[in-house]
Design an enzyme around this catalytic site. Structure first.
Site, PDB file in Angstrom:
ATOM      1  NE  ARG A  28      -4.195  -1.769   1.746  1.00 56.25           N
ATOM      2  CZ  ARG A  28      -5.000  -2.348   2.613  1.00 56.25           C
ATOM      3  NH1 ARG A  28      -4.810  -2.179   3.905  1.00 56.25           N
ATOM      4  NH2 ARG A  28      -6.010  -3.083   2.209  1.00 56.25           N
TER       5      ARG A  28
ATOM      6  CE  LYS B 119     -20.905 -15.930   5.514  1.00 60.08           C
ATOM      7  NZ  LYS B 119     -20.854 -14.956   6.613  1.00 60.08           N
TER       8      LYS B 119
ATOM      9  N   GLY C 170      -9.434  -9.068  -2.041  1.00 65.78           N
ATOM     10  CA  GLY C 170      -8.129  -9.620  -1.674  1.00 65.78           C
ATOM     11  C   GLY C 170      -7.888 -11.019  -2.204  1.00 65.78           C
TER      12      GLY C 170
ATOM     13  N   GLY D  31     -13.768  -3.664   0.002  1.00 64.66           N
ATOM     14  CA  GLY D  31     -15.105  -3.169   0.373  1.00 64.66           C
ATOM     15  C   GLY D  31     -15.549  -2.033  -0.525  1.00 64.66           C
TER      16      GLY D  31
HETATM   17  P1  AMP Z   1     -15.145 -13.947  -0.228  1.00 63.36           P
HETATM   18  O1  AMP Z   1     -14.388 -13.272   0.875  1.00 63.36           O
HETATM   19  O2  AMP Z   1     -16.625 -13.882  -0.100  1.00 63.36           O
HETATM   20  O3  AMP Z   1     -14.637 -13.566  -1.603  1.00 63.36           O
HETATM   21  O4  AMP Z   1     -14.854 -15.499  -0.031  1.00 63.36           O
HETATM   22  C1  AMP Z   1     -13.576 -16.040  -0.151  1.00 63.36           C
HETATM   23  C2  AMP Z   1     -13.595 -17.384   0.521  1.00 63.36           C
HETATM   24  O5  AMP Z   1     -14.555 -18.209  -0.073  1.00 63.36           O
HETATM   25  C3  AMP Z   1     -12.258 -18.086   0.397  1.00 63.36           C
HETATM   26  O6  AMP Z   1     -11.694 -18.211   1.679  1.00 63.36           O
HETATM   27  C4  AMP Z   1     -12.638 -19.456  -0.179  1.00 63.36           C
HETATM   28  O7  AMP Z   1     -11.985 -20.532   0.444  1.00 63.36           O
HETATM   29  C5  AMP Z   1     -14.125 -19.531   0.116  1.00 63.36           C
HETATM   30  N1  AMP Z   1     -14.804 -20.476  -0.792  1.00 63.36           N
HETATM   31  C6  AMP Z   1     -14.821 -20.423  -2.139  1.00 63.36           C
HETATM   32  N2  AMP Z   1     -15.458 -21.500  -2.620  1.00 63.36           N
HETATM   33  C7  AMP Z   1     -15.849 -22.239  -1.564  1.00 63.36           C
HETATM   34  C8  AMP Z   1     -16.543 -23.477  -1.424  1.00 63.36           C
HETATM   35  N3  AMP Z   1     -16.961 -24.148  -2.498  1.00 63.36           N
HETATM   36  N4  AMP Z   1     -16.762 -23.947  -0.166  1.00 63.36           N
HETATM   37  C9  AMP Z   1     -16.329 -23.269   0.917  1.00 63.36           C
HETATM   38  N5  AMP Z   1     -15.673 -22.097   0.847  1.00 63.36           N
HETATM   39  C10 AMP Z   1     -15.426 -21.588  -0.384  1.00 63.36           C
END
Ligand code: AMP
Length: 390
Positions: free
Chosen positions: A38, A198, A346, A369
């Site tokens: 950064r 999610k 990230g 974010g």
């Molecule tokens: P996000 O911060 O919402 O972009 O989520 C990133 C996280 O989603 C990472 O730590 C991944 O390991 C997790 N992730 C991606 N695909 C899966 C999956 N099929 N099952 C569980 N976790 C997942």
């Protein structure tokens, strides 16, 4: 209309307050910087201002000191690293406001780094008196902290109206250029790839991008909430049961824009090196951990035909090989496509780096974010506060 840029300002002999993002990871009780990414990202703006005759006041938050001084979240180690990177002295202020700081105001070509803005609760409260104190230090205001632009704080919003001109720094300008292109009249076909854990974190992004893009490819765990909403078996995969209705509604609205995985890499446990299988339908007791090879091929062919790609979130549990393959393959497809590519978040950044293709991505956003809020169609308060270019 676009926002005023630092390049539009007459900087010669002026004292310029630059809101930077020096919220770097520290170790050893706040004494060592574990990544100076950064700090490096802010150098072009700092150097530009120095080259054009400005005296610089740099300000940032660091961590969450909750409105009180905290030696472990001091910006002192950053002043030292910045001196090395700039090859010139950087004076460290004992605070960010007050008489001692006022006495240290920089002359042209000098650099003063203020102490952590969040040592004062008034920063996050966007307090008017505090905003006026910050503004009184300078002639001109520049915001280069895209990663904090979704927060309405004194240093990102409050102080701007008390300064004669408020402009975007070079990094902020770059962020706005690519994210605006993606959301307003992008080259077509324009596609989005969304993954991660999610649906609930990205509902607004999905809803807004659906209005803009030609195809929206879904991967990661969020795919299972959509598949379950369609009545497809998902075994023990991560799912948000309280978001099934919403997922159903989004699919109904999307027509054929929203594309879901057709095969999956599954295992009995989420462990690196676990025994895995490739399936079209996830069996009971198994967990979907990555998109399968047919999905990779389908997604890669959509990506290769596109002119613009927006990507946020991994396609699987990419931290645990072999469940990184889908994400790495998509990263390569994005880089090979020749499309204008904007990667945010990230994890997606880590993925393009581990796939060795980061230098072939048009823009990797520095604000997770903030970039999600921008892609949701929200106006970021730290951007709204800047003056329009006339
Ligand atoms: P996000 O911060 O919402 O972009 O989520 C990133 C996280 O989603 C990472 O730590 C991944 O390991 C997790 N992730 C991606 N695909 C899966 C999956 N099929 N099952 C569980 N976790 C997942």
């Amino acid at each position: 209309m676009s926002k005023l840029s630092i390049k539009d300002l007459d900087l010669q002999g002026k004292r310029v307050f630059v809101r930077v993002d020096f919220n770097v990871p520290l170790s050893n009780g706040g004494r060592e910087i574990t990544s100076d990414k950064r700090i490096k990202a802010s150098i072009p703006t700092i150097q530009y201002a120095l080259d054009h005759g400005a005296g610089l006041i740099l300000a940032s938050h660091l961590g969450r000191p909750k409105g009180k001084p905290n030696a472990e979240m001091s910006l002192k180690p950053i002043a030292k690293r910045l001196e090395e990177l700039l090859g010139r002295p950087v004076r460290m202020a004992p605070d960010c406001v007050g008489s001692e700081v006022e006495a240290m105001k920089p002359a042209p070509s000098e650099v003063l780094l203020l102490e952590n803005l969040r040592f004062h609760a008034e920063e996050e409260q966007n307090d008017e008196a505090f905003s006026r104190q910050l503004a009184a230090l300078c002639d001109l205001y520049v915001n280069d902290a895209f990663g904090s632009a979704h927060r309405a704080h004194a240093s990102t919003v409050g102080m701007v109206k008390f300064v004669s001109q408020g402009a975007a720094g070079l990094l902020m300008e770059q962020e706005l250029k690519y994210l605006t292109l993606a959301t307003k009249n992008p080259p077509r076909p324009c596609i989005a790839i969304l993954g991660g854990a999610k649906v609930s974190d990205k509902i607004e992004v999905i809803a807004n991008l659906m209005k803009i893009v030609d195809r929206l490819l879904i991967g990661g765990a969020m795919a299972y909430t959509f598949l379950k909403a369609q009545g497809v078996s998902i075994g023990k995969s991560l799912v948000e049961d309280d978001k099934l209705d919403l997922a159903g509604e989004l699919m109904a609205e999307s027509g054929d824009k929203l594309v879901l995985p057709v095969d999956h890499v599954v295992a009995a446990e989420i462990v690196a090196g676990a025994e895995f299988k490739i399936v079209d339908i996830i069996p009971d007791g198994m967990i979907g951990l990555d998109i399968g090879p047919r999905t990779v091929a389908d997604y890669a062919s959509i990506v290769s035909a596109s002119k613009m790609v927006v990507w946020n979130g991994p396609m699987g549990v990419f931290e645990k090989p072999p469940f990184d393959r889908g994400t790495v393959a998509i990263a390569k497809a994005v880089a090979d496509s020749g499309a204008i590519s904007v990667v945010g978040g990230g994890d997606s950044e880590k993925a393009v780096k581990s796939a060795g293709v980061a230098d072939r991505i048009s823009h990797i956003s520095t604000g997770g974010g903030a970039s999600l809020e921008f892609l949701s169609g929200m106006e970021l308060p730290g951007v709204a506060a800047l003056n329009e270019r006339r």
